[in-house]
Design a protein around this motif. Structure first.
Motif, mmCIF file in Angstrom:
data_model
loop_
_atom_site.group_PDB
_atom_site.id
_atom_site.type_symbol
_atom_site.label_atom_id
_atom_site.label_comp_id
_atom_site.label_asym_id
_atom_site.label_seq_id
_atom_site.Cartn_x
_atom_site.Cartn_y
_atom_site.Cartn_z
ATOM 1 N N THR A 1 0.665 -1.324 0.105
ATOM 2 C CA THR A 1 -0.303 -0.090 0.210
ATOM 3 C C THR A 1 1.161 1.135 0.059
ATOM 4 O OG1 THR A 1 -0.460 0.338 2.504
ATOM 5 C CG2 THR A 1 -1.735 -1.437 1.178
ATOM 6 N N ASP A 2 0.215 2.469 -1.117
ATOM 7 C CA ASP A 2 0.997 3.801 -0.862
ATOM 8 C C ASP A 2 -0.215 4.754 -0.417
ATOM 9 O OD1 ASP A 2 1.707 6.082 -2.012
ATOM 10 O OD2 ASP A 2 3.885 4.651 -3.159
ATOM 11 N N THR A 3 0.814 5.272 0.525
ATOM 12 C CA THR A 3 -0.238 7.230 1.141
ATOM 13 C C THR A 3 0.920 8.364 0.707
ATOM 14 O OG1 THR A 3 -0.769 5.506 2.606
ATOM 15 C CG2 THR A 3 -0.741 7.575 3.548
ATOM 16 N N GLY A 4 1.735 8.078 0.858
ATOM 17 C CA GLY A 4 2.956 8.849 0.627
ATOM 18 C C GLY A 4 4.211 8.491 0.028
ATOM 19 N N GLY A 5 4.500 7.275 -0.556
ATOM 20 C CA GLY A 5 5.467 6.579 -1.633
ATOM 21 C C GLY A 5 6.247 4.925 -0.561
ATOM 22 N N SER A 6 5.250 4.261 0.126
ATOM 23 C CA SER A 6 5.309 3.089 0.645
ATOM 24 C C SER A 6 5.189 1.962 -0.308
ATOM 25 C CB SER A 6 4.090 3.313 1.848
ATOM 26 O OG SER A 6 4.342 3.539 2.717
ATOM 27 N N ILE A 7 5.082 1.852 -1.388
ATOM 28 C CA ILE A 7 5.414 1.178 -2.399
ATOM 29 C C ILE A 7 6.520 1.627 -3.538
ATOM 30 C CG2 ILE A 7 4.554 -0.083 -4.666
ATOM 31 C CD1 ILE A 7 1.340 -0.184 -3.604
ATOM 32 N N ARG A 8 6.642 3.314 -3.196
ATOM 33 C CA ARG A 8 7.810 2.860 -4.362
ATOM 34 C C ARG A 8 9.295 3.536 -3.679
ATOM 35 N NH1 ARG A 8 4.507 8.594 -5.428
ATOM 36 N NH2 ARG A 8 3.686 7.851 -3.496
ATOM 37 N N GLN A 9 9.281 3.682 -2.261
ATOM 38 C CA GLN A 9 10.600 3.744 -1.723
ATOM 39 C C GLN A 9 10.641 3.172 -1.465
ATOM 40 O OE1 GLN A 9 10.740 3.485 1.592
ATOM 41 N NE2 GLN A 9 12.703 5.128 2.145
ATOM 42 N N PRO A 10 10.502 1.861 -0.708
ATOM 43 C CA PRO A 10 10.837 0.231 -0.623
ATOM 44 C C PRO A 10 11.238 -0.724 -1.870
ATOM 45 C CG PRO A 10 8.592 0.417 0.272
ATOM 46 C CD PRO A 10 8.826 1.764 -0.854
ATOM 47 N N ALA A 11 10.388 -0.247 -2.988
ATOM 48 C CA ALA A 11 10.946 -1.274 -4.207
ATOM 49 C C ALA A 11 12.518 -0.336 -4.636
ATOM 50 C CB ALA A 11 9.964 -0.552 -5.314
ATOM 51 N N ALA A 12 12.536 1.173 -4.702
ATOM 52 C CA ALA A 12 13.714 1.482 -4.702
ATOM 53 C C ALA A 12 14.965 0.930 -3.922
ATOM 54 C CB ALA A 12 13.575 3.100 -4.863
ATOM 55 N N PHE A 13 15.062 0.633 -2.515
ATOM 56 C CA PHE A 13 15.134 0.293 -1.571
ATOM 57 C C PHE A 13 16.453 -1.072 -1.530
ATOM 58 C CE2 PHE A 13 15.447 3.345 1.890
ATOM 59 C CZ PHE A 13 15.263 4.155 0.955
ATOM 60 N N VAL A 14 15.470 -1.911 -3.043
ATOM 61 C CA VAL A 14 15.269 -3.768 -3.092
ATOM 62 C C VAL A 14 15.523 -3.774 -4.185
ATOM 63 C CG1 VAL A 14 14.536 -4.302 -0.496
ATOM 64 C CG2 VAL A 14 13.072 -4.126 -2.809
ATOM 65 N N GLY A 15 15.748 -3.110 -5.125
ATOM 66 C CA GLY A 15 15.659 -3.335 -6.804
ATOM 67 C C GLY A 15 14.912 -4.093 -7.838
ATOM 68 N N ILE A 16 13.173 -3.659 -6.780
ATOM 69 C CA ILE A 16 12.354 -4.762 -7.670
ATOM 70 C C ILE A 16 11.537 -3.361 -8.326
ATOM 71 C CG2 ILE A 16 12.577 -6.231 -5.686
ATOM 72 C CD1 ILE A 16 10.185 -4.661 -4.534
ATOM 73 N N SER A 17 10.278 -3.462 -8.776
ATOM 74 C CA SER A 17 9.355 -2.486 -9.395
ATOM 75 C C SER A 17 7.962 -2.618 -8.790
ATOM 76 C CB SER A 17 9.436 -3.026 -10.408
ATOM 77 O OG SER A 17 10.320 -2.847 -11.739
ATOM 78 N N GLY A 18 7.642 -1.542 -8.502
ATOM 79 C CA GLY A 18 6.496 -1.143 -7.641
ATOM 80 C C GLY A 18 5.651 -0.186 -8.072
ATOM 81 N N ILE A 19 4.200 -0.471 -8.296
ATOM 82 C CA ILE A 19 3.253 0.532 -8.622
ATOM 83 C C ILE A 19 2.003 1.045 -8.167
ATOM 84 C CG2 ILE A 19 2.351 -0.980 -10.385
ATOM 85 C CD1 ILE A 19 1.137 1.055 -11.946
ATOM 86 N N LYS A 20 2.030 1.867 -8.286
ATOM 87 C CA LYS A 20 0.699 3.031 -6.950
ATOM 88 C C LYS A 20 -0.031 3.106 -8.396
ATOM 89 C CE LYS A 20 0.309 6.650 -5.920
ATOM 90 N NZ LYS A 20 -1.084 7.533 -6.268
ATOM 91 N N PRO A 21 -1.462 2.546 -8.009
ATOM 92 C CA PRO A 21 -2.561 3.141 -9.356
ATOM 93 C C PRO A 21 -2.466 4.118 -8.490
ATOM 94 C CG PRO A 21 -2.954 1.658 -8.237
ATOM 95 C CD PRO A 21 -2.072 1.650 -7.518
ATOM 96 N N THR A 22 -3.672 4.878 -9.862
ATOM 97 C CA THR A 22 -4.100 5.851 -9.756
ATOM 98 C C THR A 22 -5.395 5.317 -8.254
ATOM 99 O OG1 THR A 22 -4.711 6.494 -11.777
ATOM 100 C CG2 THR A 22 -6.543 7.638 -10.253
ATOM 101 N N TYR A 23 -5.662 6.596 -7.738
ATOM 102 C CA TYR A 23 -6.294 6.453 -6.592
ATOM 103 C C TYR A 23 -8.141 6.561 -6.491
ATOM 104 C CZ TYR A 23 -8.842 7.988 -1.556
ATOM 105 O OH TYR A 23 -9.330 7.912 -0.993
ATOM 106 N N LEU B 1 -5.699 8.721 0.887
ATOM 107 C CA LEU B 1 -4.096 8.736 0.462
ATOM 108 C C LEU B 1 -4.081 7.334 0.321
ATOM 109 C CD1 LEU B 1 -2.140 11.457 2.508
ATOM 110 C CD2 LEU B 1 -2.432 11.534 0.089
ATOM 111 N N ASP B 2 -4.759 6.686 0.493
ATOM 112 C CA ASP B 2 -4.013 5.184 0.498
ATOM 113 C C ASP B 2 -4.332 5.209 -0.372
ATOM 114 O OD1 ASP B 2 -3.095 5.282 3.338
ATOM 115 O OD2 ASP B 2 -5.346 4.663 4.303
ATOM 116 N N GLN B 3 -3.787 4.186 -0.957
ATOM 117 C CA GLN B 3 -3.919 3.598 -2.102
ATOM 118 C C GLN B 3 -2.689 1.668 -2.381
ATOM 119 O OE1 GLN B 3 -6.064 1.741 -5.502
ATOM 120 N NE2 GLN B 3 -6.557 3.889 -3.750
ATOM 121 N N ALA B 4 -4.230 0.610 -2.812
ATOM 122 C CA ALA B 4 -3.435 -0.572 -2.775
ATOM 123 C C ALA B 4 -2.011 -0.590 -4.413
ATOM 124 C CB ALA B 4 -4.284 -1.580 -2.345
ATOM 125 N N GLY B 5 -1.814 -1.056 -4.271
ATOM 126 C CA GLY B 5 -0.450 -1.475 -5.617
ATOM 127 C C GLY B 5 0.167 -2.588 -6.010
#
Length: 494
Positions: free
Chosen positions: A179-201, A216-220
């Motif tokens: 889930t991504d509220t303010g970066g919680s999919i994208r930032q961890p994905a970047a830290f560990v070298g994988i891909s992650g997407i937060k879709p449109t709210y 703000l909460d959105q699953a991805g």
């Protein structure tokens, strides 16, 4: 098959369909990795029987000559923010310890309907509040990555979806929900070298997902590559009448429309994202990312998002305000933890339960949120923050007149060591500086790995797209993926 756990969603799905291996072989292999990966502390609950049951159903359907579901034979990890029928859901907090939902979140139900099986529930920052997975009540998640300096410092996997990130990167599961509220999919994905997407709210239902900040909460989806993210997101998304913010729109066929050809597309580079103190490696990768997209046929243009500098302070008013309201339901009365001192009344029970059940970061944000919503400060803080949010959304709308998508770094640094920022909340909050604007505007955004820094740690590039245009985001991500050729993976030490 010895390397079955190296495979992603598409390879597993196609292999099960053509009989290269059985779904049960896949489930057994990943169940074994989950059981052997306890040092990462990525899983809070293991559900091998769930993964095996879904696998057996897929094998039975194939044997009967039936058409297989889109994710048949694919086992996944489920962030512990999603309620799962009959399986404990804690949101990483003691206050929900022992809570076993008697219902299924819409997102997880969609995945099971698509044929996926659950390997278990993944550790996370408590109530999704954190950027390093150090606020979990059940211990830190540890990144599978190590710096190449010969040391063995435990690194943060990012947050709040740190368990998801660590499990996918460490090959404990081929993909996971986040889930991504303010970066919680994208930032961890970047830290560990994988891909992650937060879709449109609104693309993915919030029903059955423990709430942090509801606007703000959105699953991805989080997976090894862009294609896998598209497949999984397609299974997760869809209209849900139980969620008033759910978008009543058909789910596009993102996977089959994937293309790394960006001819005719314009990619914006926001000048306000050039922040003093950003490591040269981040800026260099950003420049390289622009070159890759240019090579894919895109035109690179500079754009302005003038209210960017207000995004982080606005976010840290709006999100805690909504959290203070959402978390008021945890009072020890109906479910979860209850603390009842001798001779205590109702108010004493509330206070004792929350004091014992909530962690320090959750308490900090509840107090901030309660403060900014209080009678004397509502207009000065909350109302102003909402105005800023509108201005940030307007910035993006004006930017779309000049570009089709935006390229930026995902995070201002590579992964840091656990404990290195734990005593400085402001330094921790700055991890979200590049991610928060898209969240405030409700836009689709994705992180894809672009390369390694000097210490051998992954760095991510972020693409932000127009509302409902996940396809362009995925396509740009694919174009980067094809040119970056990122194949690095952590050396197994756990």
């Amino acid at each position: 098959m010895s390397n079955i756990t190296d495979l992603g969603i598409k390879a597993i799905r196609d292999g099960v369909r053509d009989g290269t291996f059985s779904a049960r072989e896949v489930a057994e292999a990943f169940n074994a990795n989950v059981a052997a990966g306890k040092e990462l502390n990525a899983f809070l609950v293991e559900t091998p029987e769930h993964a095996l049951a879904a696998a057996d159903a897929a094998d039975k359907a194939r044997a009967a000559g039936e058409e297989l579901a889109p994710m048949a034979g694919v086992p996944v990890g489920m962030k512990d923010l999603f309620c799962t029928d009959g399986v404990e859901a804690t949101a990483g907090s003691h206050i929900l310890e022992g809570f076993t939902p008697q219902y299924e979140s819409t997102v997880s139900a969609n995945l099971w309907k698509a044929g996926a099986g659950m390997l278990g529930k993944l550790n996370m920052d408590q109530f999704a509040m954190g950027s390093s997975n150090e606020t979990s009540a059940f211990g830190n998640v540890i990144s599978p990555w190590r710096r190449n300096d010969g040391g063995n410092t435990d690194l943060a996997p990012g947050g709040s979806s740190g368990g998801s990130a660590s499990a996918v990167s460490g090959r404990l599961c081929p993909a996971a929900t986040g889930t991504d509220t303010g970066g919680s999919i994208r930032q961890p994905a970047a830290f560990v070298g994988i891909s992650g997407i937060k879709p449109t709210y609104g693309r993915c239902s919030r029903w059955g997902v423990v709430a942090f900040a509801s606007s703000l909460d959105q699953a991805g989806s989080m997976a090894h590559d862009v294609t896998d993210c598209a497949i999984m997101l397609q299974a997760m998304a869809g209209f849900d009448p139980k969620d008033a913010t759910s978008l009543d729109l058909p789910v596009p066929d993102w996977e089959n429309a994937l293309s790394g050809d960006l001819k005719g597309k314009r990619v914006g580079i926001p000048k306000e994202y050039r922040i003093d103190g950003t490591p040269k490696e981040i800026d260099d990768l950003w420049e390289q990312g622009a070159e890759w997209l240019r090579d894919a046929g895109a035109e690179i243009v500079e754009i302005s998002l003038p209210h960017t500098k207000y995004a982080l302070p606005a976010y840290y008013i709006i999100a805690p305000a909504e959290a203070s309201s959402n978390l008021a339901r945890y009072d020890g009365v109906r479910y979860g933890q209850r603390e009842l001192p001798d001779g205590a009344g109702l108010q004493d029970m509330y206070a004792a339960t929350r004091a014992e059940g909530f962690g320090p970061e959750v308490k900090r944000r509840i107090m901030i949120g309660t403060y900014v919503l209080s009678a004397g400060f509502y207009d000065a803080y909350y109302t102003q923050a909402q105005k800023v949010r509108s201005l940030i959304a307007r910035d993006f709308e004006q930017a779309w007149e000049h570009c089709d998508m935006i390229l930026a770094p995902t995070a201002p640094s590579a992964a840091f060591g656990l404990g290195e920022k734990a005593d400085d909340p402001l330094a921790m909050y700055l991890n979200d500086v590049f991610a928060v604007p898209a969240s405030l505007a409700g836009l689709p955004a994705m992180s894809v790995p672009g390369g390694l820094d000097g210490q051998g740690l992954p760095l991510g590039l972020q693409i932000v797209g127009k509302a409902l245009d996940e396809q362009s985001v995925l396509n740009a991500g694919l174009a980067i993926e094809q040119r970056a050729g990122f194949t690095a993976r952590p050396d197994k030490w756990w």
